[in-house]
Write an enzyme that holds these catalytic residues in place. Structure first.
Site, PDB file in Angstrom:
ATOM      1  N   GLU A 202      44.900  68.370 103.558  1.00 20.79           N
ATOM      2  CA  GLU A 202      44.659  69.239 102.404  1.00 20.79           C
ATOM      3  C   GLU A 202      45.190  68.667 101.099  1.00 20.79           C
ATOM      4  O   GLU A 202      44.550  68.801 100.066  1.00 20.79           O
ATOM      5  CB  GLU A 202      45.276  70.603 102.658  1.00 20.79           C
ATOM      6  CG  GLU A 202      46.694  70.533 103.178  1.00 20.79           C
ATOM      7  CD  GLU A 202      47.176  71.893 103.667  1.00 20.79           C
ATOM      8  OE1 GLU A 202      47.336  72.050 104.880  1.00 20.79           O
ATOM      9  OE2 GLU A 202      47.382  72.767 102.818  1.00 20.79           O
TER      10      GLU A 202
ATOM     11  N   SER B 127      50.308  80.235  99.915  1.00 22.99           N
ATOM     12  CA  SER B 127      51.219  81.222 100.509  1.00 22.99           C
ATOM     13  C   SER B 127      52.644  80.797 100.194  1.00 22.99           C
ATOM     14  O   SER B 127      53.493  81.593  99.842  1.00 22.99           O
ATOM     15  CB  SER B 127      51.042  81.265 102.024  1.00 22.99           C
ATOM     16  OG  SER B 127      49.726  81.567 102.345  1.00 22.99           O
TER      17      SER B 127
ATOM     18  N   SER C  15      54.011  73.817  97.523  1.00 23.10           N
ATOM     19  CA  SER C  15      54.330  72.409  97.746  1.00 23.10           C
ATOM     20  C   SER C  15      54.365  71.719  96.402  1.00 23.10           C
ATOM     21  O   SER C  15      53.514  71.979  95.555  1.00 23.10           O
ATOM     22  CB  SER C  15      53.267  71.739  98.617  1.00 23.10           C
ATOM     23  OG  SER C  15      53.622  71.834  99.961  1.00 23.10           O
TER      24      SER C  15
ATOM     25  N   ARG D 288      55.499  64.182  98.679  1.00 13.51           N
ATOM     26  CA  ARG D 288      55.851  65.588  98.594  1.00 13.51           C
ATOM     27  C   ARG D 288      57.337  65.637  98.243  1.00 13.51           C
ATOM     28  O   ARG D 288      58.177  65.156  98.997  1.00 13.51           O
ATOM     29  CB  ARG D 288      55.604  66.256  99.940  1.00 13.51           C
ATOM     30  CG  ARG D 288      55.814  67.745  99.920  1.00 13.51           C
ATOM     31  CD  ARG D 288      55.411  68.337 101.266  1.00 13.51           C
ATOM     32  NE  ARG D 288      55.475  69.784 101.248  1.00 13.51           N
ATOM     33  CZ  ARG D 288      56.600  70.481 101.359  1.00 13.51           C
ATOM     34  NH1 ARG D 288      57.740  69.839 101.481  1.00 13.51           N
ATOM     35  NH2 ARG D 288      56.599  71.795 101.342  1.00 13.51           N
TER      36      ARG D 288
END
Lengths: 474, 802
Positions: free
Chosen positions: A219, A273, A276, A288
Site C-alpha cells: 500500500e 485508521s 504512518s 517509515r
C-alpha cells in the site's frame, strides 16, 4: 504500540492495461512517461536493495512490493513492452480492492464501449455482476457506492468506461467472501489485485473459500507512486497539490496551489485508521519513520462511544457544529491568559478533554462539542508528531493524505495551522486534491467540500496505472 | 565538670522534652478526626518553622517548611589536665612513658548537649485537609518573623485567600515550572537513588540508578493535566521545548466520559483490570498477523479505539480505561522520544500526577519509551516526584539562606518512603494510607563530594549487595536487624541511666524501627535500593529521632580507656620483632582489633557477657592463613618497595580496634615516611570512633608515643572527619575538606577497614591508587555466602589498573 495505516491504494485487477486519466490523444505520451517512470523505479529499486542490508530491520525501510513480485516484472518488461496492450487485455470484470482496517474500498471499471459481440460473449455471471454494481448505489445494509467520486469516460487499456468506487466496512468481509463463493467469482478469473492489511488477513479465506488468488500490492509503495503520478499529470494545467496561505489568520487563509516539481525530500503523513509517517527521499527511496495509533479510527471510535454516532460523515458533521473549548482546558483556563514564561498563547489547548474532569462541565458539553474536541485532539496530535518527525528528519515539506482527511476541511486547516504556528513558519503542510469529475469541474469554484478529493483516489489512480505493468508482464 | 553535672543537665532536658509532648497532645484534640496520624507526627518541628512554601495541585497539597531541630548530641571533651590548651610536657622520644590514670576516672568526659540542626520538612496531603492543616499550623507556629508563604501549583490561586486568612501570611506566587525544575535538580543532587527505572513483573519492580555526578543535561516530561517537556541545561537554565495537550487531564476527562467513573485512582484501577485488545484495532486485526516487512508485530496497536467504530459490541469500562491509558501513555512516550532524539538527550525523567508512583502508568510509559527508542532511552522516574514543586518553591523562597551551598541527606526516620501503590490495593485503602506522606531532609554541616581517587565516579556504587534485588539476602538481613533490635534497645536504655523516660523512648524507637523493617519487607524500594548500609543508617536515624544520639558513648569511652593502657605494651612487643614478623603482626593486630564491633551480634553477645574478652582472645578467634581473601604476600612485597607518599585510612571501631590495631599500623607507616590521613566519622554510629573521640585518643597516644607526637607536630598525621555518620562508607559523599586534603597530599594508598566500610560497601570500589580493604567477617551467614566461616579474614590488596 505502533499504528499501521489502513490500506490506502486501490488496485484494479492485475491483468489490466495502463490506465490514464488523459484523453485518448495523449495516450502515447502517457505511456512514454510511464516508461520513464519505470526506468527510474528500476534504478531506485536497485539502489534500495543495495541499501537494505545496511539498514537495521527496525529502521523499517520499505521497498514497497516484495522483491519476488517485483524482480521479474523488471527483467521481463522490455520485451513485453513491445507487445500490444490490447492483446494482453485481460477479460472483464476489472476490479480491485483495498482492505483497510475499517473500510474495504472496491474499485470497479464498467466498460461503456461494449460491442454487441462482447455482450453476446459475456457470461451470465459477469453481466449480473456488472448490472448489480452499476444499477445500485447501496449494497446490502453497509455497502455504498460513492457516486460523486465516479470517474466517467475514462480510457483504460484502450477501453472506455466509468470507474466506480464502492466501500463497505471491513467487518463485513466474511459476508463478502460468502457472496463471492455463492456467485462463483472464481469462474471469472483467478487473480485479484488487493492491497491493505486485509490483503494479508483475508488471503487464506479468499483462496480456500472463493478460490481466488490474490496479487498483493504494497500500500505505501502504491501510495507514493500514486502521488507522484497524479501530481505529474495534473488537470488542465492546475496543480494537484495545494497548501494554505496564512493558515494562522482566518481572515486571510486561502488555498494556494503548488506543483511538486522538485518534491523530495518530503514527509508523507498517511492518516487512515492509524497513522504512518514516511520520509520520502525519492520515488523508490523512503522509510517509515514512525506511526501513531491515534488516527482516523480513534476519531471515529471515540466519537461513536461519546456521541452514539455510527459513521464518519455523521461524526464530522457533528464536529462541524461543536465547540472544543467547552471540552478542552485551554492555557487561559489555567493561567488566565497567555503563559508568557514559555510563550504559550492563551488559546492553546493545555489539556485535551481537561474540562471533562469536572462534573458540571461534563454535563454542559454537547455531543457536538465532544465530537469537535475529539477531532481537534486527534488532528493536533498528528500535527505535533508530524512536526517533530519533520524536524528530526530535517524535512520541511509535509504532505498529509489519507481517508481521515476525506471531506474533512476542518482537520486540514488545523494541520496547516498547527504546523505553521509551532514551527514559526518553517514547515509547510501540503495537501493533495484530485478532481474526480472532469465534466463537472467548472461547476465547482474555490473552496468547496464536495469538491475535495478523496485522497483515496490518488491510490486508485496509481494502482490503475500500476496494473499496467502487470498486464505487460503477463 | 563531673559526671553528676552531666546527669543533671540531661534530666533538665528530659523535663523540657516531656513538656513539649504535652503541648502537642492538647492541640491534637481540635483536629479533624479523619486524619489518621497524630498531627504532631505529621507537622513536626513546627515550633521553630520558618520559610513556608506550598504547592497546591489538582488534588494534593504539598507543604514545605524549614525548621531547626533541637536534638541531643553526645560530645566528648578531654578533662582539663589533658586538654589541648595545656599540653603535657613532651617526653623524650626514646622513652615511652606510662601516664598514670586512676582506674575510676574515665579518659574523657561525655556530655549530652543540645545541638540545633536545620531540617527541611515536606508534607503531602489531600486538598480536602487543607483547612484543618492550616489551622493546626497556625496554632503551632511560634515563630512570627515569617511574613510570606511562597506558593505554586494550579491550586495556589484558588486557595490564596484561605491561606492568607488562616496563616496571616502573604501568598507570593512562584512560577510552577521554575519550581519544578529547581526541585528536580535538588533531589537529583542530594538524594542518592532518587531516580529509578520501572520493570514490571521484576522483583522488585524498581531499579534505582546511581546518581551521575553531573546531573545535566536532562529532559523532564511533566504529565499533569497536559504535558510539558522541558530541557534542563544547568541549575538556572532550562527551556520548555514542547508539550502535548494529551495528558493526565485527557485520561481523567475522557475516562470519566467513557466509563462514568469520576475518580482518577478508580480509573487507573479499572485500567489495570482491562483488556485493551477488545477496544483497540491491532496490527493482527488488519493484517491477520504481524506485518513483517514493516517489522510490526501483530499485537501492536494500529488504531486506538479502532474497534468501536466497527463492532456493535458494548465495551466494558475496564477495557475502555485500559485502551485509553495505553493511547495516552504511548502518545506521551512517543513525543518524549522525538524530543529526546531532536535534542540528543538520553536522560528522560517523568513526573506529574499522571505518574505519581502508579505502577500502571509507569509501566505503559516505560513500554512506550522502550518501543520507540528501541531501548536507547530509559524512562526514569523519581522517588520524590510529588514533592518537586514544593521543594522548588521553598528553595525560591530560601534563596538568601543559600540552601544549595549545603549538602542535604534524606532522614529515613522522618520520611515516609515510596508507597506501594499497587493497583491491587483498593483505591480507598491506598488513599487512606497515603493521606499524609512526609519527606525530611537534614542539612549536613559540610558539603559532600566524591573521593577524588575514585576511578569512575559515575559508575561507583558504594553498596556491595543490593537487597532490593537479592531476595535471599534481603530476607536474611531484615531478620538479622530485627533480631538485633532487643540488644540495641537494651543498649540505648543503658546509655542513659539517669533519664527516667529512656525506657519509654527506647520502646518508641523499637516500634518505629520495627515498623520501618516491616515496611521494607513489603516495599524494599521505599528508600531507594535497600542495602545493609541503608538498614544501618535507618537505625541511626531512628535512634537520633528518640534522642539516643550515641548509645555506645560510654562503651566507647570505657574501651578506649582500657585499650590505651595496653598501647605501650603492644608497641613494645612489635618493636622487638623483625621487619617481616612485625608486618604480619601489625596486620594481624589490625584484624584482631576489628573483631571488636558492637554492630555484629556475634561479637556484641560475647562482649556483653564476657568482659575479659580482649585483644589476645580476639587474635585466637581469627582465621589462620590462608585467609578467605588473602593478598598478604603481595602487600608484604609492596612494603619492601618505596614507601607510599600518603595513606588515607578510613577507621572503624573505637577501643582496641583503633588504639591497638590501627595506631601501631599507622605508626609503622609514619616511621617509613608515609603521611597518614585518619578519616573518622563526623557523627556517632554504633561503637565507631568519631572524629572528636579520635582527637582525644590521638592526643593521649601522642603523649605516650614520640612517633605519633612528632607526626602530629610535623603535620604528617592528620585527623579529618569523613562527613559520614554511618557504619558504612559512601565514597561519593565525603566531606569536602577530606577530599581536598586527599588531593593536596597526593594520596597513593587508601586503607578501608571493617565490615561496614570494606565488605557491605566498597568491596568492589575501584580506585585510582593502591588500596587495602580488610575486615573480619563477624556474621556467619555472610561468611558462608562468601565461602568461609565466621571470623574469616578478608585482606584485599589492589593495584590500580595500568
Amino acid at each position: 504500540m505502533e499504528p499501521v495505516s489502513s490500506g490506502r491504494s486501490m488496485v484494479v485487477n492485475g491483468y489490466h492495461g495502463g490506465g490514464s486519466l488523459q484523453e485518448e490523444p495523449e495516450e502515447e505520451e502517457k505511456q512514454q512517461h510511464q516508461q520513464q517512470h519505470r526506468g527510474k523505479k528500476a534504478a531506485g529499486q536497485q539502489c534500495q536493495q543495495h541499501r537494505q542490508p545496511q539498514e537495521p530491520e527496525a529502521e523499517k525501510c520499505r521497498t514497497g512490493c516484495s522483491e519476488q513480485e517485483r524482480a521479474p516484472s523488471t527483467s521481463r518488461r522490455p520485451q513485453q513492452r513491445r507487445e500490444s496492450v490490447k492483446k494482453n487485455r485481460p477479460p472483464f470484470p476489472w476490479f480491485g480492492m483495498d482492505i483497510g482496517g475499517t473500510l474495504v474500498k472496491l474499485v470497479y471499471f464498467e466498460p461503456k464501449d461494449i460491442t454487441a459481440e462482447e455482450e453476446e460473449e459475456e457470461v451470465e455471471n459477469l453481466r449480473s455482476i456488472r448490472k448489480y454494481l452499476t444499477s445500485n448505489v447501496a449494497y446490502g445494509s453497509t455497502g455504498i457506492r460513492d457516486v460523486h467520486l465516479e470517474l466517467k469516460d475514462l480510457t483504460i487499456c484502450g477501453r472506455k468506461g466509468n470507474l466506480h468506487f464502492i466501500r463497505f466496512p471491513t467487518q463485513n468481509m466474511p459476508a463478502f467472501i460468502q457472496m463471492g463463493k455463492a456467485k462463483h467469482f472464481s469462474s471469472l478469473h483467478t487473480t485479484l489485485c488487493a492491497t491493505g492489511g486485509g490483503a494479508y488477513k483475508f488471503e487464506p479465506d479468499l483462496r480456500t473459500i472463493v478460490n481466488l488468488q490474490l496479487r498483493k500490492l504494497d500500500e505505501l509503495d502504491c501510495l507514493i507512486h500514486g502521488i507522484m503520478y497524479i501530481d505529474s499529470i495534473g488537470f488542465n494545467g492546475c496543480a494537484e497539490c495545494y497548501y494554505f496561505e496564512h493558515p494562522t489568520d482566518p481572515e486571510r487563509c486561502q488555498k494556494m496551489t503548488c506543483a511538486l516539481d522538485n518534491p523530495f525530500p518530503l514527509l508523507l503523513v498517511n492518516i487512515g485508521s492509524g497513522v504512518s509517517i514516511l520520509a520520502v527521499y525519492s520515488k523508490d527511496n523512503y522509510k517509515r519513520v514512525t506511526g501513531t495509533s491515534l488516527g482516523g479510527g480513534t476519531f471515529l471510535g471515540l466519537c461513536c462511544l461519546l456521541t452514539g454516532c455510527s459513521t464518519f460523515e455523521e461524526a464530522l458533521e457533528m464536529a462541524s457544529r461543536g465547540e472544543s473549548t467547552k471540552v478542552d482546558k485551554l492555557v487561559r483556563d489555567i493561567y488566565g491568559g497567555d503563559y508568557d514564561r514559555f510563550g504559550l498563547p492563551g488559546w492553546a489547548v493545555a489539556s485535551s478533554f481537561g474540562n471533562m474532569m469536572s462534573k458540571e462541565k461534563r454535563e454542559a458539553a454537547s455531543k457536538e462539542d465532544l465530537a469537535r474536541a475529539t477531532l481537534v485532539t486527534i488532528t493536533n496530535n498528528i500535527g505535533s508528531i508530524a512536526r517533530m518527525c519533520a524536524l528530526n528528519e530535517n524535512i520541511n515539506r509535509v504532505v498529509f493524505v489519507g481517508n481521515f482527511l476525506r471531506i474533512n476541511t476542518l482537520s486540514m486547516k488545523l494541520l496547516a495551522y498547527a504546523l505553521e504556528y509551532w514551527s514559526k513558519g518553517q514547515l509547510k503542510g501540503l495537501f493533495l486534491e484530485h478532481e474526480n469529475d472532469l465534466q463537472n469541474r467548472k461547476n465547482h469554484n474555490g473552496w468547496d467540500l464536495s469538491k475535495l478529493l478523496d485522497t483515496q483516489n490518488i491510490g486508485h489512480v496509481y494502482t490503475i496505472n500500476k496494473t499496467h505493468q502487470y498486464s505487460i508482464k503477463s | 565538670m563531673t559526671r553528676g553535672a552531666v546527669g543533671t543537665a540531661m534530666a533538665a532536658d528530659c523535663t523540657k522534652a516531656a513538656g513539649g509532648v504535652r503541648t502537642s497532645r492538647s492541640a491534637r484534640d481540635g483536629l479533624d478526626k479523619s486524619i489518621t496520624l497524630p498531627p504532631d507526627e505529621i507537622f513536626r518541628n513546627l515550633e521553630n518553622a520558618k520559610s513556608f512554601a506550598i504547592d497546591i495541585g489538582g488534588s494534593l497539597t504539598k507543604l514545605a517548611y524549614y525548621s531547626t531541630v533541637q536534638h541531643k548530641v553526645a560530645k566528648v571533651r578531654s578533662f582539663d589536665h589533658y586538654g589541648k590548651d595545656t599540653p603535657e610536657p613532651l617526653l623524650e622520644t626514646s622513652r615511652v612513658d606510662t601516664i598514670e590514670v586512676p582506674d575510676d576516672e574515665p579518659l574523657y568526659e561525655i556530655s549530652v548537649q543540645e545541638e540545633i540542626t536545620a531540617r527541611l520538612h515536606f508534607v503531602k496531603f489531600e486538598n480536602a485537609y487543607i483547612e484543618t492543616c492550616l489551622d493546626f499550623i497556625k496554632a503551632h507556629l511560634v515563630n512570627t518573623e515569617t511574613k510570606v508563604i511562597k506558593a505554586t501549583g494550579g491550586g495556589a490561586h484558588k486557595f490564596k485567600n484561605l491561606i492568607e486568612k488562616k496563616l496571616g501570611l502573604k501568598v507570593d506566587k512562584e512560577d510552577e515550572m521554575t519550581c519544578l525544575i529547581k526541585g528536580c535538580n535538588f533531589v537529583l543532587r542530594n538524594i542518592p537513588h532518587e531516580a529509578f527505572v520501572y520493570v514490571k513483573h521484576a522483583d522488585p519492580e524498581f531499579r534505582f540508578q546511581t546518581t551521575h555526578p553531573d546531573i545535566f543535561p536532562y529532559l523532564l516530561v511533566n504529565i499533569g493535566s497536559g504535558v510539558s517537556i522541558v530541557r534542563v541545561e544547568s541549575e538556572d537554565q532550562f527551556e520548555r521545548i514542547g508539550g502535548s495537550s494529551i495528558g493526565g487531564g485527557t485520561f481523567w476527562g475522557l475516562g470519566a466520559l467513557l466509563t462514568k467513573t469520576k475518580r482518577f485512582d478508580e480509573l487507573l484501577q479499572l485500567a489495570s483490570k482491562g483488556q485493551h485488545t477488545n477496544v483497540d484495532m491491532l496490527v493482527r486485526d488488519i493484517y491477520g498477523g504481524s506485518y513483517e516487512s514493516f517489522g510490526l508485530t501483530g499485537d501492536l496497536i494500529a488504531s486506538s479505539f479502532g474497534k468501536s467504530a466497527t463492532t456493535d459490541k458494548e465495551f466494558t469500562k475496564e477495557d475502555m480505561a485500559k485502551s485509553l491509558l495505553h493511547m495516552i501513555s504511548n502518545d506521551i512516550g512517543q513525543l518524549a522520544c522525538l524530543y529526546a532524539k531532536l535534542h540528543n538527550l538520553s536522560r528522560v525523567y517523568f513526573g506529574g500526577f499522571f505518574i505519581r508512583g502508579h505502577p500502571v502508568t509507569m509501566h505503559t510509559i516505560t513500554y512506550s519509551i522502550n518501543y520507540f527508542t528501541k531501548g536507547e532511552v530509559q524512562a526514569l522516574f523519581l522517588r520524590h516526584e510529588g514533592y518537586l514543586g514544593a521543594i522548588g518553591t521553598f528553595l525560591k523562597g530560601a534563596e538568601e539562606d543559600n540552601p544549595n551551598q549545603y549538602s542535604w541527606g534524606e532522614n529515613y526516620a522522618g520520611s515516609s518512603g515510596l508507597m506501594n501503590s499497587s493497583p491491587d490495593v483498593h483505591p480507598m485503602q491506598r488513599t487512606r494510607s497515603g493521606t499524609f506522606d512526609m519527606l525530611e531532609m537534614d542539612r549536613l554541616e559540610r558539603q559532600l563530594v566524591n573521593l577524588p581517587l575514585l576511578q569512575d565516579a559515575s559508575s561507583y556504587i558504594p553498596d556491595t549487595v543490593d537487597l532490593t534485588e537479592d531476595a535471599m539476602a534481603r530476607e536474611y538481613w531484615l531478620s538479622c536487624f530485627e533480631d538485633a533490635l532487643d540488644g540495641v534497645v537494651k543498649r540505648a536504655v543503658a546509655s542513659q541511666p539517669q533519664l527516667l523516660d529512656a525506657t519509654e523512648r527506647a520502646e518508641k524507637f523499637r516500634q518505629k524501627y520495627r515498623h520501618k523493617l516491616q515496611t521494607l519487607r513489603h516495599q524494599p524500594f521505599a528508600y531507594g535500593s535497600l542495602t545493609v548500609r541503608s538498614l544501618l543508617d535507618t537505625r541511626e536515624h531512628c535512634l537520633n529521632e528518640f534522642n539516643f544520639p550515641d548509645p555506645y558513648s560510654k562503651v566507647k569511652q570505657r574501651e578506649n580507656d582500657v585499650a590505651l593502657k595496653h598501647f605501650q605494651k603492644v608497641v613494645r612487643a612489635l618493636e622487638s620483632l623483625s621487619m617481616e614478623e612485625r608486618q604480619f603482626a601489625l596486620v594481624k593486630g589490625l584484624l584482631a582489633g576489628n573483631v571488636f564491633d558492637w554492630g555484629a551480634k556475634a561479637v556484641s553477645d560475647v562482649l556483653e557477657t564476657n568482659s575479659a574478652f580482649g585483644f589476645e582472645e580476639a587474635k585466637m578467634r581469627l582465621q589462620a592463613r590462608p585467609w578467605l581473601v588473602d593478598a598478604y604476600n603481595d602487600w608484604l612485597e609492596r612494603l619492601k618497595g618505596p614507601p607510599h607518599k600518603c595513606a588515607l585510612f578510613f577507621v572503624d571501631n573505637s577501643g582496641i580496634d583503633i588504639i591497638l590495631g590501627v595506631f601501631p599500623f599507622v605508626r609503622e607507616l609514619l616511621s617509613k615516611g608515609t603521611e597518614v590521613i585518619l578519616a573518622s566519622n563526623s557523627g556517632p554510629a554504633l561503637n565507631d570512633v568519631t572524629c572528636s573521640e579520635l582527637a582525644i585518643v590521638t592526643e593521649r597516644i601522642a603523649a605516650m608515643d614520640s612517633v605519633i607526637r612528632t607526626a602530629l607536630q610535623e603535620d604528617k598525621l592528620l585527623l579529618v572527619q569523613s562527613g559520614s555518620s554511618s557504619p558504612c562508607l559512601d565514597l561519593s559523599r565525603l566531606d569536602k575538606g577530606l577530599a581536598t586534603v586527599v588531593w593536596e597530599r597526593k594520596t597513593d594508598l587508601v586503607i578501608i577497614e571493617g565490615m561496614g566500610r570494606a565488605i557491605h560497601t566498597n568491596y568492589y570500589a575501584a580506585l585510582r591508587c593502591e588500596s587495602l580493604k580488610l575486615a573480619v567477617i563477624k556474621n556467619a551467614w555472610l561468611a558462608e555466602r562468601l565461602g568461609g566461616r565466621i571470623f574469616s579474614v578478608v585482606f584485599k590488596y589492589e593495584m590500580p589498573p595500568k
